[in-house]
Design a protein around this motif. Structure first.
Motif, PDB file in Angstrom:
ATOM      1  N   UNK A   6       0.846  -1.195   0.000  1.00  0.00           N
ATOM      2  CA  UNK A   6       0.000   0.000   0.000  1.00  0.00           C
ATOM      3  C   UNK A   6       0.885   1.249   0.000  1.00  0.00           C
ATOM      4  N   UNK A   7       0.339   2.362  -0.485  1.00  0.00           N
ATOM      5  CA  UNK A   7       1.087   3.618  -0.424  1.00  0.00           C
ATOM      6  C   UNK A   7       1.454   3.907   1.029  1.00  0.00           C
ATOM      7  N   UNK A 292      -0.900 -15.741  -5.245  1.00  0.00           N
ATOM      8  CA  UNK A 292      -1.093 -15.742  -6.699  1.00  0.00           C
ATOM      9  C   UNK A 292      -0.627 -14.398  -7.288  1.00  0.00           C
ATOM     10  N   UNK A 293      -1.114 -13.308  -6.777  1.00  0.00           N
ATOM     11  CA  UNK A 293      -0.754 -11.935  -7.137  1.00  0.00           C
ATOM     12  C   UNK A 293      -0.432 -11.791  -8.641  1.00  0.00           C
ATOM     13  N   UNK A 294      -1.486 -11.770  -9.460  1.00  0.00           N
ATOM     14  CA  UNK A 294      -1.236 -11.650 -10.899  1.00  0.00           C
ATOM     15  C   UNK A 294      -0.393 -10.414 -11.218  1.00  0.00           C
ATOM     16  N   UNK A 348      -2.712  -2.315  -6.138  1.00  0.00           N
ATOM     17  CA  UNK A 348      -1.621  -3.021  -5.441  1.00  0.00           C
ATOM     18  C   UNK A 348      -2.126  -4.229  -4.641  1.00  0.00           C
ATOM     19  N   UNK A 349      -3.407  -4.483  -4.733  1.00  0.00           N
ATOM     20  CA  UNK A 349      -3.948  -5.661  -4.023  1.00  0.00           C
ATOM     21  C   UNK A 349      -4.771  -5.316  -2.796  1.00  0.00           C
ATOM     22  N   UNK A 350      -5.078  -4.041  -2.625  1.00  0.00           N
ATOM     23  CA  UNK A 350      -5.951  -3.641  -1.518  1.00  0.00           C
ATOM     24  C   UNK A 350      -5.333  -3.872  -0.148  1.00  0.00           C
ATOM     25  N   UNK A 355     -10.167  -9.055  -0.087  1.00  0.00           N
ATOM     26  CA  UNK A 355      -9.728 -10.101  -1.027  1.00  0.00           C
ATOM     27  C   UNK A 355     -10.754 -10.203  -2.138  1.00  0.00           C
ATOM     28  N   UNK A 356     -10.300 -10.642  -3.272  1.00  0.00           N
ATOM     29  CA  UNK A 356     -11.173 -10.852  -4.420  1.00  0.00           C
ATOM     30  C   UNK A 356     -12.003 -12.112  -4.155  1.00  0.00           C
ATOM     31  N   UNK A 357     -13.313 -11.977  -4.255  1.00  0.00           N
ATOM     32  CA  UNK A 357     -14.163 -13.094  -3.809  1.00  0.00           C
ATOM     33  C   UNK A 357     -13.899 -14.380  -4.603  1.00  0.00           C
ATOM     34  N   UNK A 358     -13.590 -14.246  -5.901  1.00  0.00           N
ATOM     35  CA  UNK A 358     -13.378 -15.440  -6.730  1.00  0.00           C
ATOM     36  C   UNK A 358     -12.194 -16.290  -6.249  1.00  0.00           C
TER      37      UNK A 358
END
Ligand code: SF4
Length: 384
Positions: A6-7, A292-294, A348-350, A355-358
């Protein structure tokens, strides 16, 4: 594992630096070094592969970690690569006594932080956009779930322009914009899309790339546009599972004969995402997502997706996303700093709570998914 990016995580040494060292001289680094060199002095690149050590790229020598650590001046080290590459480099550097976020960090965090603090700019590493869900192949484990579409989508030139206008209203610079499908050459408006991108935003993009399977030969118009716009063509080679070697070699010859920069990736490694037929069920979804961090974000429907896979999972009808899974760029007021910072942090991934629900269901490409499959295996006739 990175918990959060994060910033505000990098100190003044990072913010004030005019010189950096790049660690990791792979495909991603090649996309970024040209643009980074406009703003930073890069005295050397670190990479430990014997065939790379001693080479020079854009005037910058490539040296080993051992040689780099013997230098008197310790410059901030920016690691460029997938999250797996980051983890292994991070381990080597911490064994050598260097500290994460003090001595080294991931490229995504560095450019987000540096450009925001120094220029109030939004700088993204890589963004992909899908321009058709149709494909010439029918890969069982397609990570965009293309065989699941009952009704395919072709993005129109107008849709594309709207997406790019919205994206570049907020993003000041992007190292790499990738155009993909399905098979993107199926979309007849591809040349006009590339021209629009280059003519309107070319000075803010490091490279425009097209990702193709090489099954459709580009016509003269597309070849001209590839040349004119310096498009880099990434060819995914599935000939070990689908017999189209002759066509692929023809495709490569056209690229070579026209001096179009291309790269054929013949060692693709795919993970079985499980979703939607044999979905996973992860307990710690945040940890799994960060494993995973695409490396790239997705843009479609004027929304930024932390993971582009999520866009397609919904569009193919197999999943319904939650509102906070993507970021509606149209709603951002570019002059509202808090909104722009929220956008950067999402990219940056929040924060640790998001988290991304998927990701609960999807195996992804991190080290916690060991289900490897042969890339490009085709679904049987009648299957899907
Ligand atoms: S695990 Fe999550 S981030 Fe990774 S590919 Fe699947 S949906 Fe995307």
């Amino acid at each position: 594992m990175i918990k959060e990016l994060q910033l505000g995580m990098l100190n003044n040494r990072w913010i004030e630096t005019k010189s950096i060292v790049i660690y990791g001289f792979g495909v991603v680094a090649r996309k970024c070094i040209g643009m980074l060199s406009q703003d930073f002095h890069i005295p050397y690149i670190i990479d430990n592969a014997p065939e790379k050590i001693g080479t020079v790229y854009n005037g910058i020598p490539v040296i080993s970690q051992a040689e780099a650590l013997m230098k008197e001046e310790r410059l901030p080290i920016v690691i460029i690569g997938t999250i797996g590459v980051y983890k292994s480099i991070s381990e080597m550097l911490s064994k050598a006594g260097l500290k994460e976020y003090e001595d080294y960090c991931l490229l995504d965090l560095f450019v987000a932080e540096w450009y925001w603090h120094n220029r109030k700019q939004v700088h993204l590493v890589e963004v992909h956009t899908t321009i058709t869900t149709r494909c010439t192949l029918k890969c069982k484990n397609c990570n965009m779930f293309m065989p699941y579409y009952k009704k395919h989508i072709d993005i129109t030139l107008e849709n594309f322009k709207e997406d790019m206008d919205n994206l570049f209203r907020v993003a000041d610079r992007i190292f790499s914009v990738g155009i993909l499908g399905g098979e993107p050459i199926i979309n007849k408006q591809l040349p006009e899309m590339i021209l629009y991108l280059q003519e309107n935003y070319g000075d803010r993009i490091g490279e425009i790339s097209v990702i193709t399977n090489g099954t459709i030969l580009p016509d003269d118009r597309l070849i001209d546009v590839f040349k004119k716009c310096n498009v880099r063509v990434h060819i995914s080679d599935y000939t070990s599972t689908v017999p189209y070697e002759k066509r692929l070699r023809e495709f490569e010859s056209i690229m070579a004969d026209n001096d179009i920069e291309y790269r054929t990736n013949s060692s693709l490694v795919w993970c079985d995402f499980g979703f939607p037929d044999n979905s996973f069920n992860f307990n710690n979804v945040r940890n799994h997502m960060m494993e995973c961090f695409p490396i790239f974000r997705g843009i479609n429907d004027s929304k930024l997706y932390f993971c582009h896979v999520a866009w397609s999972a919904e569009k193919c009808g197999m999943y319904t996303l939650q509102e906070e899974d993507c970021f509606d760029i149209k709603k951002i007021d570019k002059f509202n700093e808090e909104q722009v910072k929220e956008f950067i942090n999402y990219s940056l991934g929040g924060n640790e709570k998001w988290s991304l629900s998927l990701c609960k269901l999807c195996g992804g490409c991190g080290v916690d998914n060991k289900k490897y499959v042969k890339a490009g295996l085709q679904a049987d006739a009648g299957e899907r």
